[in-house]
Scaffold this active site. Structure first.
Site, PDB file in Angstrom:
ATOM      1  N   CYS A   4       0.719  -1.204  -0.002  1.00 42.11           N
ATOM      2  CA  CYS A   4       0.066   0.130   0.176  1.00 42.11           C
ATOM      3  C   CYS A   4       0.925   1.080  -0.281  1.00 42.11           C
ATOM      4  CB  CYS A   4      -0.857  -0.440   0.979  1.00 42.11           C
ATOM      5  SG  CYS A   4      -1.820   1.677   1.460  1.00 42.11           S
ATOM      6  N   CYS A  44      -0.335   4.265   2.091  1.00 43.07           N
ATOM      7  CA  CYS A  44      -0.015   3.660   3.538  1.00 43.07           C
ATOM      8  C   CYS A  44       1.443   3.960   4.209  1.00 43.07           C
ATOM      9  CB  CYS A  44      -0.317   2.528   3.820  1.00 43.07           C
ATOM     10  SG  CYS A  44      -2.465   1.570   2.982  1.00 43.07           S
ATOM     11  N   ASP A  45       1.651   3.879   3.151  1.00 47.24           N
ATOM     12  CA  ASP A  45       3.289   3.393   3.319  1.00 47.24           C
ATOM     13  C   ASP A  45       4.419   4.704   3.457  1.00 47.24           C
ATOM     14  OD1 ASP A  45       2.410   1.678   5.242  1.00 47.24           O
ATOM     15  OD2 ASP A  45       2.593   0.033   4.202  1.00 47.24           O
TER      16      ASP A  45
END
Length: 299
Positions: free
Chosen positions: A133, A136-137
């Site tokens: 992701c 996300c990261d």
């Protein structure tokens, strides 16, 4: 135990569209939304290809949720563990909150999850440099060197997102060109000075270094040192909670014709459709209208 007219599994665009239609038809509707509102849509930082909307995927998901709730749909963020029963006696769903939900019809809209990388080191390093992701990261990799594995729209979108954060981005793709990706994304990638494309290349293993970096080895033996690897090699449908007798394709997806009476399917878990928000919304509408027609025929 309370009986719902329609139980919808999944809170992505397909499930929330189905909830809107079912609730507006005065059917008692509940969405078992899973572990994240919006599913994969929630992770889209900038949504450009859904007609009539510009914003993030999470903003679209929250708007869809509010709209469905306006017409009386209930939305609870739990996941189905098992399904039993049938259209005659009622479908019985055990969720991970250990509650049972009973309904006359079910719409399966549990979507898909990124396909995991199955090479040496990938599983051990998940969350320790290997990610599925980018939105996300990605912030962990400001001004660092990252790699994206894959060649479809998801991979190129990830690379473009990361190019605004990271120092350098390498895209590794096993084919000779990005034939599966949209032209607008291919053009944007080619225009970015900090994106490098490695075609006809694949990975064979990953290992950590002493200074918390990664060394990826390509299938021709070349070693490349990076800070993070983002994997975008396709998706598999989230259908593990269904019994083994439910027919699936090689991606775990469901064909509507193979489902029992009173069970419908929508979104990325639907076989033989393009995995797009627009198609998810369309199949969510169709599934809800089919469920409504079935319920009306029984009343």
């Amino acid at each position: 135990m309370d009986m719902y007219d329609v139980i919808i599994l999944g809170s992505g665009p397909a499930g929330l569209t189905a909830a809107l239609y079912a609730a507006r038809a005065n059917k008692r509707t509940i969405v078992l939304g899973g572990d994240r509102l919006g599913g994969q849509t929630a992770g889209i930082a900038k949504l450009e290809n859904y007609p009539g909307f510009l914003g993030s995927g999470m903003e679209l998901s929250e708007f869809m949720k509010r709209q469905a709730e306006t017409f009386g749909a209930e939305i609870v963020m739990v996941s189905a563990k098992t399904i039993s029963g049938d259209s005659e006696s009622g479908f019985n769903i055990l969720a991970d909150d250990n509650k049972r939900y009973v309904g006359k019809t079910i719409i399966i809209a549990t979507g898909a999850s990124p396909r995991k990388l199955e090479i040496d080191g990938a599983r051990e390093l998940m969350g320790k440099g290997v990610s599925y992701c980018a939105t996300c990261d990605g912030f962990f990799y400001a001004e660092k060197d990252v790699m994206v594995l894959g060649g479809g729209n998801s991979a190129l979108n990830d690379a473009l997102y990361l190019a605004d954060i990271a120092k350098n981005v390498k895209i590794v793709y096993r084919k000779g060109a990005f034939t599966r990706a949209e032209a607008v994304l291919r053009n944007r990638v080619s225009e970015r000075e900090n994106i490098e494309c490695l075609f006809n290349t694949d990975l064979s293993k990953i290992r950590p270094t002493d200074d918390n970096r990664l060394v990826v080895t390509t299938t021709d033996g070349t070693e490349i040192t990076i800070d993070g690897l983002f994997v975008a090699i396709g998706h598999e449908a989230n259908t593990d909670y269904l019994s083994e007798d439910v027919t699936r394709d090689n991606m775990g997806r469901l064909a509507p014709s193979a489902l029992p009476t009173g069970v419908y399917v929508a979104g990325d878990v639907h076989a033989d459709i393009k995995m797009q928000i627009a198609t998810a919304v369309g199949t969510g509408c169709t599934a809800a209208m089919d469920a409504i027609a079935y319920l009306n025929s029984k009343s």
